[in-house]
Design a protein around this motif. Structure first.
Motif, PDB file in Angstrom:
ATOM      1  N   ARG A 171       0.751  -1.150  -0.235  1.00  0.00           N
ATOM      2  CA  ARG A 171      -0.438  -0.327  -0.200  1.00  0.00           C
ATOM      3  C   ARG A 171       0.582   1.429   0.083  1.00  0.00           C
ATOM      4  O   ARG A 171       1.799   1.443   0.845  1.00  0.00           O
ATOM      5  N   ASN A 180      -5.136   5.327  -1.105  1.00  0.00           N
ATOM      6  CA  ASN A 180      -4.740   4.332  -1.405  1.00  0.00           C
ATOM      7  C   ASN A 180      -4.144   4.196  -3.186  1.00  0.00           C
ATOM      8  O   ASN A 180      -5.074   4.105  -3.781  1.00  0.00           O
ATOM      9  N   THR A 234      -2.307   0.975  -4.485  1.00  0.00           N
ATOM     10  CA  THR A 234      -1.894  -0.898  -4.476  1.00  0.00           C
ATOM     11  C   THR A 234      -1.276  -1.254  -5.644  1.00  0.00           C
ATOM     12  O   THR A 234      -1.562  -1.052  -6.527  1.00  0.00           O
TER      13      THR A 234
END
Lengths: 114, 114
Positions: free
Chosen positions: B22, B74, B76
């Motif tokens: 992440r 985020n 990822t």
């Protein structure tokens, strides 16, 4: 294809002396050139860049670099080295005309001796 | 000063397992990248991401890899079935806008596949 060469794995210099970390590059178009520094257990920290204009660019912590188109070089310099400058230095290039990602050199470990 | 952050700092996983790395980009940055650095080797580009889609990817970024920005913050990187050779430091980087050039790197996630 774009590529970067850092011919020296290791550079040692005495504190207070000038330092040079060498970098040469190869791109098909105009180069965008960058220097990054990596301290132990840390990410890559941006130092300076050349995009266009004056061949001598100044960056963070007193570092500068000189773009030389005829020699396809972008050497990193500092007039007076500090022990705290000891780190791993990466040169990177991006081709203006094509790829957006950075291509990195293999890195040069700079050690400044007290 | 705003920074790119990454979690976890170190991930140990068994071969064949899925991992998700992440990254939280700098808030006003629009371009996102993943790079990796196998121990002792160069930093290598994996993928770039803009406007919720992949812009470019390297030959390393095969079907085992995927990226997404699930919640608008985020960013990822997923590896579906890890291999021993996926062991590396994975760096997230972000860039502010099309008119900016430097990428800002996070501290990295060290992935160890056993």
């Amino acid at each position: 294809a774009q590529s970067v060469a850092q011919p020296e794995d290791q550079v040692n210099v005495a504190e207070g002396n000038p330092l040079t970390v060498k970098c040469t590059y190869s791109v098909s178009g105009n180069p965008y050139l960058f220097w990054y520094v990596q301290y132990p257990n840390r990410g890559l920290q941006f130092l300076l860049k050349y995009i266009t204009g004056d061949n001598l660019v100044k960056g963070s912590y007193g570092f500068e670099a000189e773009f030389n188109k005829s020699q396809t070089s972008f050497h990193l310099k500092k007039p007076s080295a500090l022990v705290s400058d000891s780190a791993l230095y990466f040169c990177a290039v991006r081709d203006e005309g094509s790829a957006r990602q950075l291509t990195f050199g293999s890195g040069t470990q700079l050690t400044v001796l007290p | 000063e705003p920074e790119v952050t990454q979690t976890p700092s170190h991930q140990v996983t068994q071969m064949g397992q899925e991992v998700i790395l992440r990254c939280v980009p700098i808030s006003n940055h629009l371009y996102f990248y993943w790079y990796r650095q196998i121990l002792g080797q160069k930093v290598e580009f994996l993928v770039s991401f803009y406007n919720n889609e992949i812009s470019e990817k390297s030959e390393i970024f095969d079907d085992q890899f995927s990226v997404e920005r699930p919640d608008g913050s985020n960013f990822t990187l997923k590896i579906r079935s890890t291999k021993l050779e996926d062991s590396a430091m994975y760096f997230c980087a972000t860039r502010e806008a099309a008119s900016s050039y430097e990428q800002y790197f996070g501290p990295g996630t060290r992935l160890t596949v056993t």
